[in-house]
Design a protein around this motif. Structure first.
Motif, mmCIF file in Angstrom:
data_model
loop_
_atom_site.group_PDB
_atom_site.id
_atom_site.type_symbol
_atom_site.label_atom_id
_atom_site.label_comp_id
_atom_site.label_asym_id
_atom_site.label_seq_id
_atom_site.Cartn_x
_atom_site.Cartn_y
_atom_site.Cartn_z
ATOM 1 N N ALA A 50 0.821 -1.213 0.000
ATOM 2 C CA ALA A 50 0.000 0.000 0.000
ATOM 3 C C ALA A 50 0.854 1.262 0.000
ATOM 4 C CB ALA A 50 -0.942 0.006 1.203
ATOM 5 N N ALA A 51 1.826 1.346 0.910
ATOM 6 C CA ALA A 51 2.641 2.556 1.000
ATOM 7 C C ALA A 51 3.497 2.738 -0.247
ATOM 8 C CB ALA A 51 3.514 2.510 2.248
ATOM 9 N N GLY A 52 4.088 1.652 -0.740
ATOM 10 C CA GLY A 52 4.910 1.754 -1.937
ATOM 11 C C GLY A 52 4.115 2.150 -3.158
ATOM 12 N N MET A 67 -7.047 1.531 -10.875
ATOM 13 C CA MET A 67 -6.611 1.078 -12.192
ATOM 14 C C MET A 67 -5.102 0.885 -12.265
ATOM 15 S SD MET A 67 -8.972 3.559 -14.574
ATOM 16 C CE MET A 67 -7.894 3.258 -15.990
ATOM 17 N N PHE A 68 -4.354 1.593 -11.409
ATOM 18 C CA PHE A 68 -2.897 1.538 -11.475
ATOM 19 C C PHE A 68 -2.286 0.596 -10.446
ATOM 20 C CE2 PHE A 68 -4.047 5.621 -13.354
ATOM 21 C CZ PHE A 68 -3.354 5.553 -14.554
ATOM 22 N N VAL A 69 -3.128 -0.083 -9.676
ATOM 23 C CA VAL A 69 -2.587 -1.025 -8.697
ATOM 24 C C VAL A 69 -1.869 -2.171 -9.397
ATOM 25 C CG1 VAL A 69 -3.225 -2.724 -6.944
ATOM 26 C CG2 VAL A 69 -4.249 -0.447 -6.891
ATOM 27 N N LEU A 70 -2.465 -2.702 -10.470
ATOM 28 C CA LEU A 70 -1.883 -3.789 -11.262
ATOM 29 C C LEU A 70 -1.521 -4.954 -10.354
ATOM 30 C CD1 LEU A 70 0.243 -1.642 -13.743
ATOM 31 C CD2 LEU A 70 -2.086 -2.532 -14.048
ATOM 32 N N ARG A 71 -0.246 -5.319 -10.284
ATOM 33 C CA ARG A 71 0.151 -6.495 -9.502
ATOM 34 C C ARG A 71 0.545 -6.156 -8.068
ATOM 35 N NH1 ARG A 71 3.856 -9.817 -13.952
ATOM 36 N NH2 ARG A 71 2.202 -10.059 -15.528
ATOM 37 N N ALA A 72 0.478 -4.898 -7.706
ATOM 38 C CA ALA A 72 0.822 -4.525 -6.332
ATOM 39 C C ALA A 72 -0.194 -5.113 -5.357
ATOM 40 C CB ALA A 72 0.858 -3.009 -6.190
ATOM 41 N N LYS A 73 0.297 -5.474 -4.184
ATOM 42 C CA LYS A 73 -0.579 -5.990 -3.136
ATOM 43 C C LYS A 73 -1.169 -4.803 -2.385
ATOM 44 C CE LYS A 73 2.026 -10.288 -2.607
ATOM 45 N NZ LYS A 73 2.848 -11.122 -1.687
#
Length: 349
Positions: free
Chosen positions: A56-58, A119-125
């Motif tokens: 989340a922070a990253g 939309m920009f989260v993509l593969r981020a947790k």
């Protein structure tokens, strides 16, 4: 209508007729002299997004103008979200818990901004969720604010943009206004209703309009629907308020924001003005000595208790130095500049 709004209505609050739950005031517009001794206001125009997950922070660090990765649990920060051209789509007050980063923004912007960020989260947790429903936000300020809150919380956040978590909720000290500390308290309707009699006995009951007026006198801008994509962060003084970190990595619009800071003198700023007429965000202002084109735009405004508004107005520095600006046209109602709570470059405003 929910129980909290019904309770406020029974205590004299004026509710918006559109069913939104918005509480503009308690029956009358209040000015600085009314609020400076102390006030408490339900703040009903803000939304709240929680971004949760290991990344989340990253993820947010790569999207916003401020440092999120090093945001401490005892602090809050301002931040902006820009287009690739460096124009602000939203401004946030942000803080974090052990599980989530919270983004507070204008409620009217929340659905679209939450969808866009997702939309920009993509593969981020990371997962974004609306967590404002079922919570109450109270704004407390003025000379009596600290003494009124101390019996409830004990130790208070000591400096602007510090925060504490408490069994009664989250208390954040925001930018000072009217010469005194201001706090926003995020809590449950039950806790707010329990505390309201004591708060209203010691402080002037006010509505969201009063909190907006306090924000304006603190010099803190907020992007709303009428001003989306109008301003680079420096135009609304966001970096003067600690809302831009020029040492962090890239984010949308970062190159333009950095260029505005380091290449040449800034040519536009936001100042505080009183206007003896109704005015709203997005309205244009004109300099008398250059009547053919607008010199600036109202960022935020709020009723000032005298039939007009106080406003944060973005404009050319040349117009500020000249000093004769009008609302709507060069023959419109004059703007009366008021002292800012912080320095604007070399200008003494």
């Amino acid at each position: 209508m929910n129980n909290w709004n019904e309770y406020l209505s029974s205590r004299g609050a004026r509710l918006a007729q559109d069913g939104s739950g918005h509480v503009p005031d308690f029956g009358q517009s209040l000015g600085v002299a009314d609020l400076a001794p102390g006030f408490v206001a339900p703040v009903t125009d803000q939304g709240l997004i929680a971004v949760t997950g290991d990344d989340a922070a990253g993820f947010l660090h790569n999207q916003l103008t401020n440092d999120v990765e090093h945001l401490g649990p005892a602090e809050a920060r301002l931040a902006g979200y820009c287009t690739p051209k460096g124009r602000l789509q939203a401004t946030f007050l942000m803080w974090r818990s052990s599980e989530s980063v919270f983004l507070q923004l204008a409620r009217e912007l929340q659905p679209a901004l939450q969808k866009r960020l997702s939309m920009f989260v993509l593969r981020a947790k990371a997962k974004l969720a609306d967590v404002g429903t079922g919570q109450v936000l109270l704004g407390i300020g003025g000379a009596a604010a600290e003494g009124t809150l101390t019996p409830l919380f004990g130790a208070l956040p000591p400096t602007p943009y510090s925060r504490i978590d408490h069994p009664l909720g989250t208390l954040i000290r925001v930018a000072d206004a009217f010469g005194s500390a201001r706090y926003q308290w995020l809590t449950t309707p039950a806790a707010a209703q329990m505390a309201w009699p004591a708060l209203a006995a010691a402080l002037r009951p006010a509505g969201t309009d009063a909190w907006r007026l306090a924000e304006i006198h603190a010099g803190v801008p907020q992007i709303t629907l009428r001003t989306q994509e109008q301003f680079v962060p420096q135009m609304v003084n966001l970096e003067l308020l600690g809302g831009v970190n020029f040492k962090k990595g890239c984010y949308p619009g970062q190159e333009i924001v950095a260029r505005s800071q380091y290449l040449g003198k800034l040519k536009r700023r936001t100042a505080l003005a009183a206007i003896d007429a109704p005015a709203q965000a997005g309205d244009e202002v004109f300099a008398v000595d250059d009547p053919d084109q607008p010199c600036g735009m109202i960022v935020n405004s709020a009723p000032n208790g005298s039939g007009g508004v106080d406003a944060l107005v973005e404009m050319k520095l040349a117009a500020l130095e000249q000093g004769d600006m009008r609302l709507g046209s060069a023959s419109g109602v004059p703007l009366r500049l008021l002292p800012m709570p912080y320095a604007l470059d070399a200008l003494d405003l």
